[in-house]
Design a protein around this motif. Sequence first.
Motif, PDB file in Angstrom:
ATOM      1  N   HIS A  25     -12.170 -17.749  31.458  1.00 38.60           N
ATOM      2  CA  HIS A  25     -11.816 -17.461  30.069  1.00 38.60           C
ATOM      3  C   HIS A  25     -12.759 -18.260  29.172  1.00 38.60           C
ATOM      4  O   HIS A  25     -13.521 -19.111  29.644  1.00 38.60           O
ATOM      5  CB  HIS A  25     -10.342 -17.742  29.782  1.00 38.60           C
ATOM      6  CG  HIS A  25      -9.875 -19.132  30.073  1.00 38.60           C
ATOM      7  ND1 HIS A  25     -10.162 -20.207  29.262  1.00 38.60           N
ATOM      8  CD2 HIS A  25      -9.120 -19.623  31.104  1.00 38.60           C
ATOM      9  CE1 HIS A  25      -9.596 -21.287  29.750  1.00 38.60           C
ATOM     10  NE2 HIS A  25      -8.973 -20.976  30.877  1.00 38.60           N
ATOM     11  N   TYR A  27     -12.667 -20.722  27.025  1.00 36.78           N
ATOM     12  CA  TYR A  27     -12.698 -22.186  27.020  1.00 36.78           C
ATOM     13  C   TYR A  27     -13.311 -22.728  28.310  1.00 36.78           C
ATOM     14  O   TYR A  27     -14.001 -23.745  28.306  1.00 36.78           O
ATOM     15  CB  TYR A  27     -11.287 -22.747  26.831  1.00 36.78           C
ATOM     16  CG  TYR A  27     -11.254 -24.251  26.731  1.00 36.78           C
ATOM     17  CD1 TYR A  27     -11.902 -24.905  25.688  1.00 36.78           C
ATOM     18  CD2 TYR A  27     -10.597 -25.023  27.689  1.00 36.78           C
ATOM     19  CE1 TYR A  27     -11.890 -26.289  25.602  1.00 36.78           C
ATOM     20  CE2 TYR A  27     -10.577 -26.402  27.607  1.00 36.78           C
ATOM     21  CZ  TYR A  27     -11.230 -27.035  26.553  1.00 36.78           C
ATOM     22  OH  TYR A  27     -11.229 -28.406  26.478  1.00 36.78           O
ATOM     23  N   GLU A  28     -13.068 -22.042  29.430  1.00 35.34           N
ATOM     24  CA  GLU A  28     -13.674 -22.472  30.694  1.00 35.34           C
ATOM     25  C   GLU A  28     -15.194 -22.322  30.647  1.00 35.34           C
ATOM     26  O   GLU A  28     -15.919 -23.140  31.230  1.00 35.34           O
ATOM     27  CB  GLU A  28     -13.100 -21.649  31.852  1.00 35.34           C
ATOM     28  CG  GLU A  28     -11.681 -22.025  32.219  1.00 35.34           C
ATOM     29  CD  GLU A  28     -11.101 -21.120  33.298  1.00 35.34           C
ATOM     30  OE1 GLU A  28     -10.276 -21.612  34.096  1.00 35.34           O
ATOM     31  OE2 GLU A  28     -11.470 -19.929  33.350  1.00 35.34           O
ATOM     32  N   TYR A  49     -18.027 -17.049  21.859  1.00 39.35           N
ATOM     33  CA  TYR A  49     -17.247 -15.803  21.860  1.00 39.35           C
ATOM     34  C   TYR A  49     -18.024 -14.584  21.348  1.00 39.35           C
ATOM     35  O   TYR A  49     -17.901 -13.499  21.936  1.00 39.35           O
ATOM     36  CB  TYR A  49     -15.943 -15.995  21.087  1.00 39.35           C
ATOM     37  CG  TYR A  49     -14.921 -16.782  21.868  1.00 39.35           C
ATOM     38  CD1 TYR A  49     -14.181 -16.174  22.886  1.00 39.35           C
ATOM     39  CD2 TYR A  49     -14.706 -18.133  21.626  1.00 39.35           C
ATOM     40  CE1 TYR A  49     -13.245 -16.895  23.624  1.00 39.35           C
ATOM     41  CE2 TYR A  49     -13.773 -18.863  22.358  1.00 39.35           C
ATOM     42  CZ  TYR A  49     -13.057 -18.239  23.356  1.00 39.35           C
ATOM     43  OH  TYR A  49     -12.144 -18.957  24.092  1.00 39.35           O
ATOM     44  N   LYS A  63     -13.487  -7.737  30.270  1.00 38.51           N
ATOM     45  CA  LYS A  63     -12.472  -8.745  29.978  1.00 38.51           C
ATOM     46  C   LYS A  63     -11.087  -8.181  30.286  1.00 38.51           C
ATOM     47  O   LYS A  63     -10.848  -6.974  30.191  1.00 38.51           O
ATOM     48  CB  LYS A  63     -12.558  -9.205  28.521  1.00 38.51           C
ATOM     49  CG  LYS A  63     -12.154  -8.171  27.489  1.00 38.51           C
ATOM     50  CD  LYS A  63     -12.259  -8.763  26.084  1.00 38.51           C
ATOM     51  CE  LYS A  63     -11.818  -7.762  25.019  1.00 38.51           C
ATOM     52  NZ  LYS A  63     -11.966  -8.305  23.656  1.00 38.51           N
ATOM     53  N   THR A  65      -6.663  -9.533  30.416  1.00 40.67           N
ATOM     54  CA  THR A  65      -5.709 -10.507  29.894  1.00 40.67           C
ATOM     55  C   THR A  65      -4.926 -11.140  31.032  1.00 40.67           C
ATOM     56  O   THR A  65      -4.399 -10.448  31.900  1.00 40.67           O
ATOM     57  CB  THR A  65      -4.732  -9.848  28.904  1.00 40.67           C
ATOM     58  OG1 THR A  65      -5.486  -9.250  27.848  1.00 40.67           O
ATOM     59  CG2 THR A  65      -3.780 -10.873  28.322  1.00 40.67           C
ATOM     60  N   ASP A  66      -4.903 -12.482  31.016  1.00 44.07           N
ATOM     61  CA  ASP A  66      -4.132 -13.240  31.996  1.00 44.07           C
ATOM     62  C   ASP A  66      -3.167 -14.125  31.217  1.00 44.07           C
ATOM     63  O   ASP A  66      -3.517 -15.226  30.810  1.00 44.07           O
ATOM     64  CB  ASP A  66      -5.058 -14.083  32.872  1.00 44.07           C
ATOM     65  CG  ASP A  66      -4.304 -14.894  33.915  1.00 44.07           C
ATOM     66  OD1 ASP A  66      -3.101 -14.619  34.106  1.00 44.07           O
ATOM     67  OD2 ASP A  66      -4.899 -15.803  34.516  1.00 44.07           O
ATOM     68  N   ARG A  68      -1.782 -15.468  28.147  1.00 44.00           N
ATOM     69  CA  ARG A  68      -2.288 -15.550  26.780  1.00 44.00           C
ATOM     70  C   ARG A  68      -3.803 -15.729  26.753  1.00 44.00           C
ATOM     71  O   ARG A  68      -4.385 -15.890  25.689  1.00 44.00           O
ATOM     72  CB  ARG A  68      -1.608 -16.724  26.062  1.00 44.00           C
ATOM     73  CG  ARG A  68      -0.094 -16.569  25.924  1.00 44.00           C
ATOM     74  CD  ARG A  68       0.536 -17.796  25.315  1.00 44.00           C
ATOM     75  NE  ARG A  68       0.032 -18.072  23.981  1.00 44.00           N
ATOM     76  CZ  ARG A  68       0.384 -19.134  23.261  1.00 44.00           C
ATOM     77  NH1 ARG A  68       1.259 -20.016  23.768  1.00 44.00           N
ATOM     78  NH2 ARG A  68      -0.111 -19.325  22.059  1.00 44.00           N
ATOM     79  N   LYS A  69      -4.434 -15.701  27.928  1.00 48.49           N
ATOM     80  CA  LYS A  69      -5.871 -15.942  28.011  1.00 48.49           C
ATOM     81  C   LYS A  69      -6.631 -14.648  28.270  1.00 48.49           C
ATOM     82  O   LYS A  69      -6.143 -13.757  28.968  1.00 48.49           O
ATOM     83  CB  LYS A  69      -6.174 -16.940  29.134  1.00 48.49           C
ATOM     84  CG  LYS A  69      -5.548 -18.319  28.927  1.00 48.49           C
ATOM     85  CD  LYS A  69      -5.809 -19.218  30.118  1.00 48.49           C
ATOM     86  CE  LYS A  69      -5.160 -20.575  29.932  1.00 48.49           C
ATOM     87  NZ  LYS A  69      -5.359 -21.441  31.133  1.00 48.49           N
ATOM     88  N   THR A  70      -7.830 -14.568  27.712  1.00 46.68           N
ATOM     89  CA  THR A  70      -8.720 -13.448  27.968  1.00 46.68           C
ATOM     90  C   THR A  70      -9.777 -13.904  28.972  1.00 46.68           C
ATOM     91  O   THR A  70     -10.517 -14.866  28.724  1.00 46.68           O
ATOM     92  CB  THR A  70      -9.415 -12.989  26.674  1.00 46.68           C
ATOM     93  OG1 THR A  70      -8.415 -12.543  25.749  1.00 46.68           O
ATOM     94  CG2 THR A  70     -10.373 -11.840  26.952  1.00 46.68           C
ATOM     95  N   VAL A  71      -9.808 -13.241  30.112  1.00 52.30           N
ATOM     96  CA  VAL A  71     -10.707 -13.630  31.197  1.00 52.30           C
ATOM     97  C   VAL A  71     -11.901 -12.679  31.231  1.00 52.30           C
ATOM     98  O   VAL A  71     -11.743 -11.459  31.188  1.00 52.30           O
ATOM     99  CB  VAL A  71      -9.975 -13.611  32.557  1.00 52.30           C
ATOM    100  CG1 VAL A  71     -10.945 -13.969  33.692  1.00 52.30           C
ATOM    101  CG2 VAL A  71      -8.793 -14.574  32.539  1.00 52.30           C
ATOM    102  N   TYR A  72     -13.094 -13.268  31.325  1.00 52.67           N
ATOM    103  CA  TYR A  72     -14.325 -12.484  31.366  1.00 52.67           C
ATOM    104  C   TYR A  72     -14.869 -12.474  32.792  1.00 52.67           C
ATOM    105  O   TYR A  72     -14.887 -13.500  33.472  1.00 52.67           O
ATOM    106  CB  TYR A  72     -15.364 -13.075  30.417  1.00 52.67           C
ATOM    107  CG  TYR A  72     -14.929 -13.040  28.972  1.00 52.67           C
ATOM    108  CD1 TYR A  72     -15.244 -11.970  28.152  1.00 52.67           C
ATOM    109  CD2 TYR A  72     -14.161 -14.067  28.432  1.00 52.67           C
ATOM    110  CE1 TYR A  72     -14.835 -11.923  26.818  1.00 52.67           C
ATOM    111  CE2 TYR A  72     -13.741 -14.043  27.111  1.00 52.67           C
ATOM    112  CZ  TYR A  72     -14.083 -12.963  26.313  1.00 52.67           C
ATOM    113  OH  TYR A  72     -13.669 -12.931  25.009  1.00 52.67           O
TER     114      TYR A  72
END
Length: 207
Positions: A25, A27-28, A49, A63, A65-66, A68-72
């Motif tokens: 995501h 932030y990672e 972003y 992308k 959704t996991d 509340r996170k959006t994973v790319y």
Amino acid sequence: MTPPVFAHGHLRLYLLSLLADAPMHGYEVIQALEERFGGTYVPSAGTIYPRLAKLEEDGLVTKSTDGRKTVYEITEAGRAELAARASELDGIEDGVTDSVRRLADEVRSSVNSAMKTLRADLASAAREARSEAKDAGRTTRANVKTEQVDSRGQLMNAEAALNDFRLQLRTELRKQVARGQLNEETVRVLTVGLDELRDRVKATLVE
């Protein structure tokens, strides 16, 4: 003017290389870049972003959704671009290494400059306090001010020492993380050592 960390278009390719290791995501991704640079460079969300959105628009990442996170996650088209530009990516890695060295030098220069400024300020404050102390009618007040100046100076010295310790140790710890070698014993030694140091410092404080 400080040169940019990434040349034009290079951050886009570098983000693909990070996502090729594993889906992340946003932030990672920022954390991964911070670790690659040993903590000397932390890109803003406003930098990362929009580029991730452009990679998605170009079909190079998807992308999902996991919670509340959006994973790319990189796509096959993204992996194909990485393969086609492998030699360019090697050059970017070399550039990252140079940037880490440059940023580390800038951090050290900034700390050294701050220490020189601190010493000059303390010397000026001490001279002012001594000058006021010559006035017999203000002797007590000057003595108090001198003590306050000395205390403030010691606080600034302590904060500078703490910042220097944090910068240097954080860099070393992040190097270990990048190698996958940071272990529980290192964290235990750090935690116990800091607890002992805190108690020793507190023991010197006047109640």
